[in-house]
Design a protein around this motif. Structure first.
Motif, PDB file in Angstrom:
ATOM      1  N   CYS A   1      16.626 -16.148  92.402  1.00 45.83           N
ATOM      2  CA  CYS A   1      15.713 -17.269  92.158  1.00 45.83           C
ATOM      3  C   CYS A   1      14.266 -16.797  92.288  1.00 45.83           C
ATOM      4  O   CYS A   1      13.995 -15.617  92.506  1.00 45.83           O
ATOM      5  CB  CYS A   1      16.011 -18.393  93.143  1.00 45.83           C
ATOM      6  SG  CYS A   1      15.693 -17.959  94.859  1.00 45.83           S
TER       7      CYS A   1
ATOM      8  N   ALA B   1      14.645 -15.458  87.948  1.00 49.62           N
ATOM      9  CA  ALA B   1      14.568 -16.698  87.174  1.00 49.62           C
ATOM     10  C   ALA B   1      13.879 -17.742  88.041  1.00 49.62           C
ATOM     11  O   ALA B   1      14.131 -17.818  89.236  1.00 49.62           O
ATOM     12  CB  ALA B   1      15.961 -17.176  86.773  1.00 49.62           C
TER      13      ALA B   1
ATOM     14  N   ALA C   1      19.762 -19.461  83.167  1.00 53.13           N
ATOM     15  CA  ALA C   1      18.309 -19.452  82.960  1.00 53.13           C
ATOM     16  C   ALA C   1      17.825 -18.127  82.372  1.00 53.13           C
ATOM     17  O   ALA C   1      18.374 -17.060  82.664  1.00 53.13           O
ATOM     18  CB  ALA C   1      17.595 -19.711  84.286  1.00 53.13           C
ATOM     19  N   PRO C   2      16.754 -18.194  81.583  1.00 55.53           N
ATOM     20  CA  PRO C   2      16.135 -16.952  81.107  1.00 55.53           C
ATOM     21  C   PRO C   2      15.392 -16.265  82.248  1.00 55.53           C
ATOM     22  O   PRO C   2      14.796 -16.930  83.099  1.00 55.53           O
ATOM     23  CB  PRO C   2      15.158 -17.434  80.031  1.00 55.53           C
ATOM     24  CG  PRO C   2      14.849 -18.845  80.398  1.00 55.53           C
ATOM     25  CD  PRO C   2      16.080 -19.386  81.075  1.00 55.53           C
ATOM     26  N   LEU C   3      15.462 -14.951  82.273  1.00 56.62           N
ATOM     27  CA  LEU C   3      14.759 -14.208  83.307  1.00 56.62           C
ATOM     28  C   LEU C   3      13.263 -14.216  83.021  1.00 56.62           C
ATOM     29  O   LEU C   3      12.828 -13.953  81.899  1.00 56.62           O
ATOM     30  CB  LEU C   3      15.275 -12.772  83.387  1.00 56.62           C
ATOM     31  CG  LEU C   3      16.749 -12.643  83.782  1.00 56.62           C
ATOM     32  CD1 LEU C   3      17.156 -11.175  83.798  1.00 56.62           C
ATOM     33  CD2 LEU C   3      17.026 -13.307  85.112  1.00 56.62           C
ATOM     34  N   GLU C   4      12.501 -14.519  84.033  1.00 53.95           N
ATOM     35  CA  GLU C   4      11.043 -14.603  83.928  1.00 53.95           C
ATOM     36  C   GLU C   4      10.394 -13.243  84.156  1.00 53.95           C
ATOM     37  O   GLU C   4       9.342 -12.940  83.620  1.00 53.95           O
ATOM     38  CB  GLU C   4      10.559 -15.650  84.940  1.00 53.95           C
ATOM     39  CG  GLU C   4       9.070 -15.810  85.056  1.00 53.95           C
ATOM     40  CD  GLU C   4       8.464 -14.952  86.162  1.00 53.95           C
ATOM     41  OE1 GLU C   4       7.241 -14.771  86.136  1.00 53.95           O
ATOM     42  OE2 GLU C   4       9.194 -14.450  87.037  1.00 53.95           O
TER      43      GLU C   4
ATOM     44  N   GLY D   1      20.467 -14.978  82.600  1.00 53.27           N
ATOM     45  CA  GLY D   1      20.924 -14.278  83.791  1.00 53.27           C
ATOM     46  C   GLY D   1      22.306 -13.687  83.638  1.00 53.27           C
ATOM     47  O   GLY D   1      22.548 -12.551  84.045  1.00 53.27           O
TER      48      GLY D   1
END
Length: 100
Positions: free
Chosen positions: A38, A60, A72-75, A92
């Motif tokens: 996270c 993410a 979720a897309p990885l940031e 992810g």
């Protein structure tokens, strides 16, 4: 409270970890090679101060459950994750599959 549970993605087992803290949750999903986490993950620190450890990880943000984390897309990602073909914006679960 700390929860550790196995999760399966495309037939491969990973370990999901949730630490319930006041007003937030700390979450990670790990393989033997690396992990996604996270927003608490400091990718900049891993890339700058711990670069010699060659940590494979992705972050993410805005997720509240393990299910959201794996979708979720990885940031942001570490340099070592990038070397494996993991990219910013990748889901992810797809990143975890590259960490096998």
């Amino acid at each position: 409270m700390i929860e550790m549970t196995p999760i399966t993605i495309e037939g491969h087992t990973f370990t999901a970890i949730t630490v319930r803290l006041p007003k937030t949750n700390f979450m990670a999903v790990t393989s033997d090679k690396g992990y996604i986490m996270c927003g608490a993950l400091d990718v900049g620190l891993l890339n700058a101060k711990l670069k010699e450890r060659k940590i494979i990880a992705g972050r993410a943000v805005g997720v509240r459950t393990i299910e959201q984390l794996i979708e979720a897309p990885l940031e942001s990602i570490t340099y070592e994750a990038e070397n494996l073909g993991i990219t910013v914006g990748m889901a992810g679960k797809d990143a975890l599959l590259k960490m096998l």
